[in-house]
Design an enzyme around this catalytic site. Structure first.
Site, mmCIF file in Angstrom:
data_model
loop_
_atom_site.group_PDB
_atom_site.id
_atom_site.type_symbol
_atom_site.label_atom_id
_atom_site.label_comp_id
_atom_site.label_asym_id
_atom_site.label_seq_id
_atom_site.Cartn_x
_atom_site.Cartn_y
_atom_site.Cartn_z
ATOM 1 N N ARG A 122 -26.814 -30.970 -57.544
ATOM 2 C CA ARG A 122 -28.130 -31.211 -58.133
ATOM 3 C C ARG A 122 -29.279 -30.596 -57.341
ATOM 4 O O ARG A 122 -30.432 -30.863 -57.634
ATOM 5 C CB ARG A 122 -28.345 -32.710 -58.280
ATOM 6 C CG ARG A 122 -27.360 -33.319 -59.240
ATOM 7 C CD ARG A 122 -27.496 -34.807 -59.301
ATOM 8 N NE ARG A 122 -26.401 -35.340 -60.072
ATOM 9 C CZ ARG A 122 -26.562 -36.151 -61.095
ATOM 10 N NH1 ARG A 122 -27.750 -36.529 -61.450
ATOM 11 N NH2 ARG A 122 -25.513 -36.595 -61.738
ATOM 12 N N ASP A 123 -28.964 -29.776 -56.352
ATOM 13 C CA ASP A 123 -30.032 -29.208 -55.531
ATOM 14 C C ASP A 123 -29.670 -27.796 -55.087
ATOM 15 O O ASP A 123 -29.743 -27.470 -53.917
ATOM 16 C CB ASP A 123 -30.293 -30.109 -54.315
ATOM 17 C CG ASP A 123 -31.456 -29.618 -53.464
ATOM 18 O OD1 ASP A 123 -32.357 -28.954 -54.011
ATOM 19 O OD2 ASP A 123 -31.452 -29.873 -52.257
ATOM 20 N N ILE A 124 -29.270 -26.951 -56.028
ATOM 21 C CA ILE A 124 -28.961 -25.586 -55.639
ATOM 22 C C ILE A 124 -30.290 -24.864 -55.395
ATOM 23 O O ILE A 124 -31.163 -24.849 -56.239
ATOM 24 C CB ILE A 124 -28.073 -24.866 -56.683
ATOM 25 C CG1 ILE A 124 -27.437 -23.626 -56.121
ATOM 26 C CG2 ILE A 124 -28.784 -24.608 -57.977
ATOM 27 C CD1 ILE A 124 -26.461 -23.873 -55.022
ATOM 28 N N ASN A 164 -29.638 -24.096 -49.683
ATOM 29 C CA ASN A 164 -28.286 -24.632 -49.829
ATOM 30 C C ASN A 164 -27.248 -23.559 -50.132
ATOM 31 O O ASN A 164 -26.117 -23.861 -50.509
ATOM 32 C CB ASN A 164 -28.249 -25.717 -50.905
ATOM 33 C CG ASN A 164 -28.915 -26.980 -50.430
ATOM 34 O OD1 ASN A 164 -28.945 -27.267 -49.240
ATOM 35 N ND2 ASN A 164 -29.471 -27.738 -51.343
#
Length: 102
Positions: free
Chosen positions: A83-85, A89
């Site tokens: 949920r946080d590309i 990351n």
């Protein structure tokens, strides 16, 4: 667990004194965000940025696909969704390999 060359391996996870922890493999390199900023700051870097970006994104997509398709020992989906590309990351190792973190 997800076992794929484009996903940073999780070695251990749990709690210690009421705090959650996650131990991941140690990889020498830079985040895509840091690498992108360095390339943008250099005239030669700006010329190769599109090619490197395409490579890094393609490799990150391979890792994300492996995570999304991961199953348990019984073949049931693990329902993993990153949920946080973000550039922070995606990690580019000095050997050229690309891994998704978190």
């Amino acid at each position: 667990c997800v076992h794929h060359p484009n996903v940073c391996r999780v070695l251990d996870f749990g709690t210690s004194e009421g705090t959650y922890y996650l131990a991941m493999e140690y990889v020498l390199g830079e985040t895509w965000g840091a690498l992108q900023n360095a390339l943008l700051a250099d005239e030669g870097g700006r010329k190769i940025l599109p090619t490197l970006a395409a490579y890094a994104i393609a490799q990150a997509c391979e890792g994300l696909h492996a995570a999304h398709e991961a199953t348990d020992d019984k073949g049931e989906s693990l329902h993993i969704v990153h949920r946080d590309i973000s550039p922070q990351n995606i990690f580019v190792a000095y050997d050229g390999s690309v891994r998704v973190l978190d």
